[in-house]
Design an enzyme around this catalytic site. Structure first.
Site, PDB file in Angstrom:
ATOM      1  N   HIS A   1      -4.556   1.017   6.462  1.00 15.07           N
ATOM      2  CA  HIS A   1      -5.833   0.743   5.805  1.00 15.07           C
ATOM      3  C   HIS A   1      -5.642   0.480   4.302  1.00 15.07           C
ATOM      4  CE1 HIS A   1     -10.235   1.356   5.077  1.00 15.07           C
ATOM      5  NE2 HIS A   1      -9.759   1.671   3.877  1.00 15.07           N
ATOM      6  N   GLU A   2      -5.026   1.436   3.624  1.00 11.77           N
ATOM      7  CA  GLU A   2      -4.875   1.279   2.172  1.00 11.77           C
ATOM      8  C   GLU A   2      -4.001   0.080   1.843  1.00 11.77           C
ATOM      9  OE1 GLU A   2      -6.867   2.695   0.320  1.00 11.77           O
ATOM     10  OE2 GLU A   2      -7.565   4.171   1.779  1.00 11.77           O
TER      11      GLU A   2
ATOM     12  N   HIS B   1      -6.057  -3.052   1.637  1.00  6.37           N
ATOM     13  CA  HIS B   1      -6.612  -3.253   0.293  1.00  6.37           C
ATOM     14  C   HIS B   1      -5.544  -3.823  -0.638  1.00  6.37           C
ATOM     15  CE1 HIS B   1     -10.433  -1.292   0.886  1.00  6.37           C
ATOM     16  NE2 HIS B   1      -9.910  -0.132   1.170  1.00  6.37           N
TER      17      HIS B   1
ATOM     18  N   HIS C   1      -5.113  -7.455  -0.265  1.00  4.95           N
ATOM     19  CA  HIS C   1      -6.241  -8.142  -0.890  1.00  4.95           C
ATOM     20  C   HIS C   1      -6.008  -8.255  -2.403  1.00  4.95           C
ATOM     21  CE1 HIS C   1     -10.971  -8.344  -0.925  1.00  4.95           C
ATOM     22  NE2 HIS C   1     -10.429  -9.540  -1.040  1.00  4.95           N
TER      23      HIS C   1
HETATM   24 ZN   LIG Z   1     -10.808   1.445   2.114  1.00  2.92          ZN
END
Ligand SMILES: [Zn+2]
Length: 710
Positions: free
Chosen positions: A496-497, A500, A503
């Site tokens: 998940h992290e 980011h 991105h």
């Molecule tokens: Zn998040």
């Protein structure tokens, strides 16, 4: 779901700042923030920075940017896109440097000096932002440029930048009469102070709320490692010979899954539930009541019916009604699932020879038993296959390499703020330098709960900067010399992290304001939640899930159990988040002029309106410890986790329909989503990738709440 990207509420300020025009006082000449870092990627000078450097650097950085902004506003030349908008984008470099570094360290590794600096600086930053956005001369220039935008021949990124500047000025109150501007300034300063007060009270409350146990038998059910960790936590607090179970920032606590002693469970749960409602220095309720009231006042001043409407104007969802409708749509399937789960829990309690009704502190333990009986998955069986370094290298990095062609090399020469942190240089598909990434994975007492990502340096072609990003989490640190064996949930957090981080690292913008993760809250969790899907992709999973001692792949039967178990307890999991999202919306739909609320009464009323049984499934965060909405920029934005889940499940369905883990698919996602920042509106951006608008069906299917393959 609980992972939070941390975004500064005043992100624009960090994109406006500057030191070059500021005469540096001689006593601050050695301040490491005065000059651009000469390290690779302009990485922060943690080898030179002292805790005492931050506060003076903030003051100098703000002073410098004020001078730059004044010069732009007072420029005798007619306003142009270049001499006004671009000039603002270039301003504030020193403030950028100090705030990006400071907030990274403050969230992850704070101490009394940093706490003091934050308390002193936060209201000044709010005033600083106001001084920019409420400067009538500056706004007149923006307004003049905006009025002639059709004739300026701006490219799409420039046009978007101008649009956003104009919106932000108006949103910040630039069009208000002077008297209202003064009121707004006072409100903003007070709000910012209250947010800091909340955060510091909560950190105090969470630390004080740890359960201290004097009798080891009360810990029956915990495994040897957990008991050793509890002993070590006690030792660290000067309580040698006892055991300490620290609180996580959520309602449910990890140890509740295994603690066999019902009194211990109740004590741990209650410590958490009441952590910030003790009537002591950690009690946050008065702070919250005032925050909610002042936010409603601020919204009214700016012409909005409530604070949620004020916040949502630039989000993908746009209005509070759209959010409430979205939440309501999820309730029926969730409630039906919860009813099935309660029956399972009750029968597990009976099987255990007990006859009590389940209380919230019983749920995790008996859910684990139901899981073992029906899903036959034991965390202790799977953890040996999830060794943190292997998951990172052969899972997280591997998936990114397969999809995007990027590669990773550890850099031991880059200074860090704590010895646990690891730094990697990331190379693009053609071998060129792309970014630097820091991983700060282990729990510490001086770290906020949860997990998050942000930038130490933001990407911008205008400024010639490449991304320097970090991922922070709260995994249990192994004893020295032992491998870090983590749960599948932790594995998911890593993916998940890192989503980011992708991105942030693929950002390809000219202007810092539009770069990378500087997007709406109900879009920013889309790339991260999307990246979680790769944790269970068969190719990726087989590559990282290997026994830490033998290197043997995880047996297929265990893999299938993990997949099946991922659909277990989803009524609870979705319910606790929906309830928190609703609580957040209700707090921020208070009408202006409403008296200060009794926090417990207000919360109970919100729960009642929910349509879910919140006695069985309590909210993931009570008002009194809902850090996201009171201090971390997620006010009227917690629904975003669910909204973006709708997006990520839809996008992953697209991948599955087009061949899954391929470079071609990855490139398309990078080109159309991950590299776009906020250069486009989110609805059209998503539709361009997906071919249509998203709906909740792939999401409910993925959670197993409606039948069908995700
Ligand atoms: Zn998040």
């Amino acid at each position: 779901m609980n992972r939070a990207v941390w975004l500064r509420t005043a992100a624009i300020v960090t994109c406006l700042a500057g030191w070059s025009t500021a005469p540096a006082p001689s006593r601050a000449a050695a301040n490491p923030f005065l000059a651009t870092s000469t390290l690779p990627f302009q990485a922060p000078r943690f080898d030179l920075i002292h805790d005492s450097d931050y506060q003076p650097a903030f003051l100098l950085g703000m002073k410098a940017q004020r001078a730059e902004i004044r010069a732009i506003a007072a420029n005798p030349a007619a306003p142009t896109f270049d001499n006004t908008i671009v000039a603002m984008e270039r301003s504030g470099r020193m403030l950028d440097r100090v705030s990006e570094t400071f907030y990274g360290v403050y969230q992850a590794n704070t101490n009394p000096t940093l706490d003091k600096a934050q308390a002193a600086i936060a209201p000044l930053l709010a005033q600083h932002q106001d001084a920019i956005y409420l400067d009538p001369e500056l706004f007149a220039r923006v307004q003049a440029i905006y009025a002639t935008r059709a004739t300026l021949k701006l490219d799409p990124e420039q046009a978007q930048l101008l649009e956003i500047y104009h919106q932000q000025f108006v949103h910040a109150g630039a069009q208000l009469p002077d008297r209202d501007k003064a009121t707004l300034r006072r409100l903003n300063t007070r709000l910012s102070t209250l947010e800091t007060v909340f955060q510091q009270k909560l950190l105090t409350a969470t630390k004080a709320g740890a359960l201290v146990v004097s009798d080891k038998t009360a810990l029956a059910g915990l495994d040897t490692a957990a008991i050793a960790a509890a002993a070590s936590a006690a030792h660290d607090r000067g309580l040698a010979g006892k055991w300490v179970l620290p609180l996580q920032n959520t309602t449910q606590q990890p140890a509740l899954q295994t603690l066999e002693n019902r009194d211990t469970r109740k004590a741990l749960f209650t410590n958490g539930w009441l952590r910030a409602e003790r009537g002591d220095a950690g009690d946050t309720r008065a702070t919250i009541a005032e925050l909610a009231q002042l936010r409603a006042q601020k919204a009214a001043l700016l012409g909005y019916p409530d604070y949620a409407s004020y916040v949502l104007y630039d989000q993908m969802a746009r209005t509070p009604d759209a959010v409430q409708h979205f939440i309501a749509q999820l309730v029926p399937a969730t409630l039906a699932e919860q009813k099935r789960e309660v029956a399972d829990i009750q029968s597990a309690i009976r099987k255990d020879g007990k006859d009590f009704q389940p209380e919230p502190w019983d749920w995790q333990l008996y859910a684990e038993q139901v899981r073992k009986a029906q899903y036959d998955l034991d965390q202790d069986q799977v953890k040996p296959y999830f060794e943190l370094d292997t998951v990172l290298r052969d899972g997280v990095f591997f998936a990114a390499n397969q999809l995007y062609g990027i590669s990773f090399k550890e850099r031991k020469d880059i200074p860090v703020y704590n010895p646990d942190i690891r730094v990697f240089e990331v190379s693009d598909k053609d071998g060129s330098p792309l970014a630097l990434i820091y991983f700060d994975y282990f729990k510490r007492d001086n770290k906020n709960g949860g997990a998050w990502m942000s930038n130490f340096v933001g990407q911008s072609h205008l400024l010639g900067t490449k991304p320097v990003v970090y991922n922070v989490a709260n995994f249990t640190k192994p004893a020295p010399g032992q491998p870090a064996l983590i749960s599948f949930e932790d594995v998911t957090t890593m993916f998940h992290e890192f989503g980011h981080a992708l991105h942030g690292m693929f950002a390809d913008q000219t202007y810092p304001t539009l770069s990378g993760t500087a997007v709406a809250r109900d879009f920013v969790e889309f790339p991260s939640q999307f990246n979680e899907h790769w944790a269970l992709d068969p190719t990726v999973f087989a590559h990282y899930a290997k026994h830490y001692q033998t290197g043997a792949p995880m047996p297929q039967v265990l893999v299938d159990k993990i997949k099946k178990a991922a659909r277990f307890n989803q009524g609870y999991a979705l319910g606790e988040i929906i309830t928190a999202a609703k609580l957040d919306m209700d707090w921020h739909m208070i009408k202006p002029g409403t008296p200060r609320q009794d926090v417990d009464w207000f919360e109970a009323a919100s729960m009642d309106r929910m349509g879910l049984d919140t006695k069985d499934v309590p909210t993931r965060y009570r008002s009194s410890y809902f850090l996201h909405i009171w201090a971390n920029g997620y006010a009227a934005g917690y629904y975003a986790y669910l909204w973006t889940e709708m997006l990520d499940d839809a996008a992953f369905a697209w991948f599955r329909a087009h061949g899954g883990l391929t470079r071609e698919n990855g490139q398309r996602f990078r080109d159309m989503i991950l590299s776009r920042g906020h250069t486009q509106d989110y609805g059209p951006m998503f539709r361009a990738f997906y071919g249509k608008d998203p709906d909740i069906t792939p999401m409910l299917r993925h959670r197993g709440l409606i039948p069908g393959d995700e």
